[in-house]
Design a protein around this motif. Structure first.
Motif, short mmCIF file in Angstrom:
data_model
loop_
_atom_site.label_atom_id
_atom_site.label_comp_id
_atom_site.label_asym_id
_atom_site.label_seq_id
_atom_site.Cartn_x
_atom_site.Cartn_y
_atom_site.Cartn_z
N UNK A 266 35.36 58.06 36.00
CA UNK A 266 35.96 57.20 37.02
C UNK A 266 37.44 57.02 36.72
N UNK A 267 38.18 56.59 37.72
CA UNK A 267 39.54 56.19 37.47
C UNK A 267 39.56 54.87 36.73
N UNK A 268 40.72 54.32 36.59
CA UNK A 268 40.87 53.01 35.97
C UNK A 268 40.55 51.95 37.03
N UNK A 269 39.51 51.15 36.79
CA UNK A 269 39.04 50.16 37.75
C UNK A 269 39.63 48.80 37.38
N UNK A 270 40.43 48.26 38.28
CA UNK A 270 41.15 47.03 38.03
C UNK A 270 40.47 45.85 38.73
N UNK A 271 40.39 44.73 38.05
CA UNK A 271 39.90 43.47 38.63
C UNK A 271 40.89 42.37 38.28
N UNK A 272 41.52 41.78 39.29
CA UNK A 272 42.51 40.74 39.05
C UNK A 272 42.23 39.55 39.97
N UNK A 273 42.09 38.38 39.38
CA UNK A 273 41.84 37.15 40.12
C UNK A 273 43.17 36.47 40.42
N UNK B 92 49.11 59.82 44.83
CA UNK B 92 49.77 59.68 43.53
C UNK B 92 48.84 58.96 42.55
N UNK B 93 48.84 59.38 41.31
CA UNK B 93 47.86 58.87 40.35
C UNK B 93 47.95 57.36 40.15
N UNK B 94 49.12 56.79 40.41
CA UNK B 94 49.28 55.35 40.22
C UNK B 94 49.03 54.55 41.48
N UNK B 95 48.82 55.23 42.62
CA UNK B 95 48.65 54.51 43.88
C UNK B 95 47.28 53.85 43.96
N UNK B 96 47.21 52.58 44.35
CA UNK B 96 45.92 51.89 44.45
C UNK B 96 45.00 52.55 45.48
N UNK B 97 43.75 52.68 45.14
CA UNK B 97 42.74 53.25 46.02
C UNK B 97 41.53 52.32 46.05
N UNK B 98 40.75 52.40 47.12
CA UNK B 98 39.48 51.69 47.24
C UNK B 98 39.66 50.18 47.05
N UNK B 99 40.67 49.63 47.66
CA UNK B 99 40.99 48.22 47.48
C UNK B 99 39.97 47.35 48.21
N UNK B 100 39.41 46.38 47.50
CA UNK B 100 38.55 45.41 48.17
C UNK B 100 38.68 44.06 47.46
N UNK C 121 35.44 31.92 42.94
CA UNK C 121 35.55 30.51 42.64
C UNK C 121 36.43 29.80 43.65
N UNK C 122 36.53 28.50 43.52
CA UNK C 122 37.27 27.69 44.48
C UNK C 122 38.72 28.12 44.57
N UNK C 123 39.15 28.47 45.76
CA UNK C 123 40.53 28.82 46.07
C UNK C 123 41.04 30.06 45.32
N UNK C 124 40.14 30.92 44.87
CA UNK C 124 40.56 32.13 44.17
C UNK C 124 39.90 33.36 44.79
N UNK C 125 40.61 34.48 44.73
CA UNK C 125 40.15 35.77 45.24
C UNK C 125 40.27 36.80 44.13
N UNK C 126 39.25 37.64 44.00
CA UNK C 126 39.32 38.77 43.07
C UNK C 126 39.74 40.01 43.84
N UNK C 127 40.79 40.67 43.40
CA UNK C 127 41.25 41.91 44.00
C UNK C 127 40.82 43.06 43.08
N UNK C 128 40.16 44.06 43.66
CA UNK C 128 39.67 45.22 42.90
C UNK C 128 40.26 46.48 43.50
N UNK C 129 40.71 47.39 42.63
CA UNK C 129 41.20 48.68 43.09
C UNK C 129 41.08 49.70 41.97
#
Length: 434
Positions: free
Chosen positions: A99-106, A40-48, A53-61
């Protein structure tokens, strides 16, 4: 770890004698080809995920729907999300590819050594990851030059078996080589591992694609694999640093300017000024092109960068330097300026993740005095910082379709040996020079 156990393990260490392994390798494996998977076009793909930074994670999909929100919901219980964060998006085009829409969220702040459950974009499947510990021990998985072959899959399967906290990748990720949908298939290939543990990467020559004649040539890499360069004071995604559980790790760019007047060199000096060896007694550096290489492949390609940066890193007391590029494995003694040095760094070449170009099987003879072990096989490394003074490195050949530990060594930190204190005046002189 109890002293008796530590001494027992140290007694099992491979002897420090020069070795060129004579392992007979199986034939090469073909590049993987993935069946078309119409999600589905809205389903997250290629998640990594990556450290941010300290105590933070960046999620990309990536999503194919341009209107998908860049939100991550997360919590410590399956299906129950106590927090939410919103991030940013980017995209790029090359010829007929978009490319699709590349998301980066901390997300964060997060607790150390804790399993979190999360989902991206407000829907789709649930993923989970474990944050790294705040103190020793901590284990890094290391494999460069991955690509997308049967050997890559074997390497990833073996890494998945080891209890690691962070993956270090010294360049050459997808081997897309301008074929942009190969970036997408690579993202899908590594998603099971890269969505569950932080992947910290730096660029290699196969990331430099010069898309649409852009000057830096890293358009697709920078868009897809954003690292914490801003958090470390860098102005480029091609070089940065991060700290985790007593280890300060510097990711250098072999394909960014590195002379003494460059932004990268000046950033490196500033970064080293911030290192506190009481807080982070281990100092580790990654880059793509090896400086100490006795393989016939890529001879001398790292000489200019080494001439510029090795004196600085030696003065800083770097413990271990990890590189890729050469499709084989090699470990050195502590070395500096081409000679054994008890206060030098151990150099490890590990560009043997499983790429399509095959292995570099020709070595220079006689074996240099600084070279301890070398073998042209695919595999991965595991670096366990046991405490502030001792680390255990092992390399696992995967040509047997199972991880076979083929090289191992206990490493004593330069802080504990007195080298860092001894070289502190030299370091200050270099760092404070205009």
């Amino acid at each position: 770890m109890e002293l008796k156990l530590l001494l027992l393990l140290m007694s099992l260490t491979v002897a420090a004698t020069a070795t060129t392994a004579e392992y007979v390798r199986p034939p090469p494996r073909k590049t993987l080809h993935f069946p078309w998977d119409r999600k589905p076009s809205s389903q997250p793909q290629q998640v990594h995920i990556s450290l941010a930074g300290d105590k933070h994670i960046r999620v990309t999909w990536i999503t194919n729907a341009k209107s998908s929100p860049s939100i991550v919901e997360y919590g410590t219980s399956p299906g129950k999300y106590s927090s939410m964060a919103e991030g940013e998006t980017t995209s790029y085009s090359y010829l007929f590819y978009s490319s699709g829409k590349i998301h980066h969220t901390v997300i964060g702040p997060l607790e150390h050594d804790t399993v979190y459950f999360y989902r991206c974009g407000g829907g789709g499947p649930e993923f989970q990851f474990k944050t790294p510990p705040s103190q020793f021990p901590i284990t890094f998985a290391v494999a460069g030059d991955l690509g997308q072959t049967g050997w890559t899959k074997s390497t990833l399967d073996h890494i998945d078996l080891c209890k690691y906290d962070v993956h270090l990748l010294p360049g050459d990720l997808s081997y897309a080589d301008y074929i942009q949908n190969r970036w997408d298939t690579f993202g899908e290939l590594v998603q099971p591992l890269a969505s569950a543990r932080p992947w910290m990467v730096t660029e290699g020559n196969h990331e430099k694609e010069n898309i649409l004649l852009l000057e830096d040539g890293f358009e697709s890499y920078n868009a897809r694999w954003k690292m914490p360069f801003e958090e470390s004071g860098s102005n480029s995604n091609l070089y940065y640093s991060f700290e985790v559980a007593g280890v300060h790790t510097i990711m250098l760019g072999s394909y960014a300017y590195y002379d003494e007047y460059s932004d990268q060199y000046n950033w490196l000096k500033a970064d080293l000024l911030k290192v506190d060896r009481k807080r982070t007694p281990w100092l580790v550096v990654l880059f793509h092109v090896p400086w100490y290489n006795s393989n016939e492949a890529h001879q001398g390609e790292g000489d200019e960068m080494m001439a510029t940066m090795e004196p600085l890193l030696h003065a800083a007391g770097v413990d271990i330097m990890l590189a890729g590029h050469v499709h084989a494995y090699e470990r050195t003694k502590r070395v500096y300026n081409g000679k054994s040095d008890p206060c030098g760094a151990i150099h490890i070449t590990i560009g043997d993740g499983g790429n399509k170009e095959g292995l570099a099987q020709r070595y220079k003879n006689p074996q240099p005095e600084w070279s301890i072990f070398r073998e042209a096989s695919f595999g991965h490394g595991e670096l366990k910082m046991v405490n502030s003074t001792h680390a255990f490195w092992s390399w696992h050949r995967n040509d047997d379709d199972e991880p076979v530990r083929s090289d191992q060594v206990w490493i004593t930190s330069l802080v504990s040996s007195g080298c860092v204190a001894e070289k502190r005046p030299e370091l200050r002189k270099i760092l404070m020079a205009p």
